[in-house]
Design a protein around this motif. Structure first.
Motif, short mmCIF file in Angstrom:
data_model
loop_
_atom_site.label_atom_id
_atom_site.label_comp_id
_atom_site.label_asym_id
_atom_site.label_seq_id
_atom_site.Cartn_x
_atom_site.Cartn_y
_atom_site.Cartn_z
N SER A 245 4.22 -5.73 6.66
CA SER A 245 3.71 -5.56 8.03
C SER A 245 4.77 -4.82 8.84
CB SER A 245 3.43 -6.93 8.63
OG SER A 245 3.05 -6.81 9.98
N GLY A 246 4.41 -3.70 9.43
CA GLY A 246 5.36 -2.91 10.19
C GLY A 246 6.47 -2.36 9.30
N VAL A 247 7.60 -2.02 9.92
CA VAL A 247 8.76 -1.56 9.15
C VAL A 247 9.94 -2.47 9.47
CG1 VAL A 247 8.08 0.86 8.93
CG2 VAL A 247 9.37 0.12 10.94
N TYR A 248 10.93 -2.46 8.59
CA TYR A 248 12.12 -3.28 8.76
C TYR A 248 12.90 -2.84 10.00
CZ TYR A 248 16.74 -5.25 7.73
OH TYR A 248 17.94 -5.91 7.80
N THR A 249 13.25 -3.82 10.85
CA THR A 249 14.00 -3.49 12.07
C THR A 249 15.29 -4.30 12.17
OG1 THR A 249 12.67 -5.09 13.31
CG2 THR A 249 11.99 -2.78 13.42
N GLY A 250 15.71 -4.94 11.08
CA GLY A 250 16.93 -5.73 11.08
C GLY A 250 16.63 -7.15 10.62
N GLY A 251 17.67 -7.93 10.48
CA GLY A 251 17.50 -9.31 10.01
C GLY A 251 17.43 -9.39 8.51
N VAL B 57 4.74 1.78 1.76
CA VAL B 57 5.89 2.33 1.03
C VAL B 57 6.40 3.59 1.74
CG1 VAL B 57 6.61 3.39 -1.16
CG2 VAL B 57 5.17 1.33 -1.17
N THR B 58 5.47 4.44 2.15
CA THR B 58 5.85 5.68 2.83
C THR B 58 6.50 5.38 4.18
OG1 THR B 58 4.05 6.86 1.76
CG2 THR B 58 4.95 7.86 3.75
N ALA B 59 5.96 4.40 4.92
CA ALA B 59 6.53 4.04 6.22
C ALA B 59 7.98 3.56 6.06
CB ALA B 59 5.67 2.96 6.89
N ALA B 60 8.23 2.74 5.04
CA ALA B 60 9.58 2.24 4.80
C ALA B 60 10.52 3.38 4.46
CB ALA B 60 9.57 1.20 3.67
N ARG B 61 10.06 4.29 3.61
CA ARG B 61 10.92 5.40 3.21
C ARG B 61 11.20 6.33 4.39
NH1 ARG B 61 7.98 6.94 -0.75
NH2 ARG B 61 6.94 8.61 0.35
N ASN B 62 10.17 6.65 5.18
CA ASN B 62 10.37 7.53 6.34
C ASN B 62 11.32 6.90 7.35
OD1 ASN B 62 8.66 9.42 5.29
ND2 ASN B 62 6.88 8.81 6.51
N SER B 63 11.14 5.60 7.59
CA SER B 63 12.01 4.92 8.54
C SER B 63 13.45 4.92 8.04
CB SER B 63 11.51 3.48 8.76
OG SER B 63 12.36 2.80 9.63
N GLY B 64 13.63 4.57 6.77
CA GLY B 64 14.97 4.56 6.18
C GLY B 64 15.63 5.92 6.24
N THR C 209 0.85 -1.18 0.00
CA THR C 209 0.00 0.00 0.00
C THR C 209 0.89 1.24 0.00
OG1 THR C 209 -0.06 0.14 2.41
CG2 THR C 209 -1.78 -1.19 1.34
N SER C 210 0.27 2.35 -0.30
CA SER C 210 0.98 3.63 -0.27
C SER C 210 1.56 3.86 1.13
CB SER C 210 0.01 4.74 -0.66
OG SER C 210 0.57 5.98 -0.42
N SER C 211 0.82 3.53 2.18
CA SER C 211 1.33 3.80 3.53
C SER C 211 2.48 2.88 3.90
CB SER C 211 0.22 3.76 4.57
OG SER C 211 -0.71 2.78 4.32
#
Ligand SMILES: *[C@@H]1O[C@H](CO)[C@@H](O)[C@H](O)[C@H]1NC(C)=O
Length: 139
Positions: A98-104, A50-57, A46-48
């Motif tokens: 689901s969620g954002v990447y936190t490692g692994g 993609v946006t969550a991943a970009r903001n986190s990164g 979803t758009s959110s």
């Protein structure tokens, strides 16, 4: 009044007779469009997401840190020569449904953004040779 009742009597059977698929399809299309804002291989984001991943990164880039002992985000040198939405330098960060990447394990899919955090595009190892990337659809 007589005319209105006659009119309603005329159209009611027609609307009742409309196949439900014709009535429901626009709703299904719009839900699918939201879920598949970006598609990498067979995975829809979803758009959110993609946006969550970009903001986190981008937050990690600004802090000069990475996610949970991983190497992400890190510079992406665009050896594939994608025609991204914005100018570089670029960073890649894993995409999650689901969620954002936190490692692994980073999985196959990435957001790419530039040094200002602006969206460059999304890429994936799915369908690419070796460690190369191909573009996801949606940008
Ligand atoms: C990010 O892209 C925008 C649009 O192309 C550009 O104006 C900006 O300078 C870029 N940021 C960096 C740090 O390259």
């Amino acid at each position: 009044m007589k005319f209105l009742s006659a009119f309603l009597l005329f159209i009611a059977p027609i609307s009742l007779a409309l196949p439900t698929s014709v009535i429901e399809r626009p709703v299904e299309d719009s839900i699918e469009a939201r879920q598949c804002y970006v598609q990498c291989g067979s995975t829809c984001y979803t758009s959110s997401q993609v946006t969550a991943a970009r903001n986190s990164g981008y937050n990690y880039v600004r802090q000069g840190s990475t996610a949970g002992g991983s190497t992400y985000p890190h510079r992406y040198n665009n050896y594939e020569g994608f025609d991204f939405l914005v100018s570089g330098p670029y960073y890649e960060f894993p995409l999650r449904t689901s969620g954002v990447y936190t490692g692994g394990s980073p999985g196959a899919d990435r957001v790419v953004f530039n040094g200002s955090g602006q969206r460059a595009g999304e890429i994936t190892h799915t369908g690419a040779d070796g460690s190369a990337f191909v573009a996801c659809s949606g940008w």
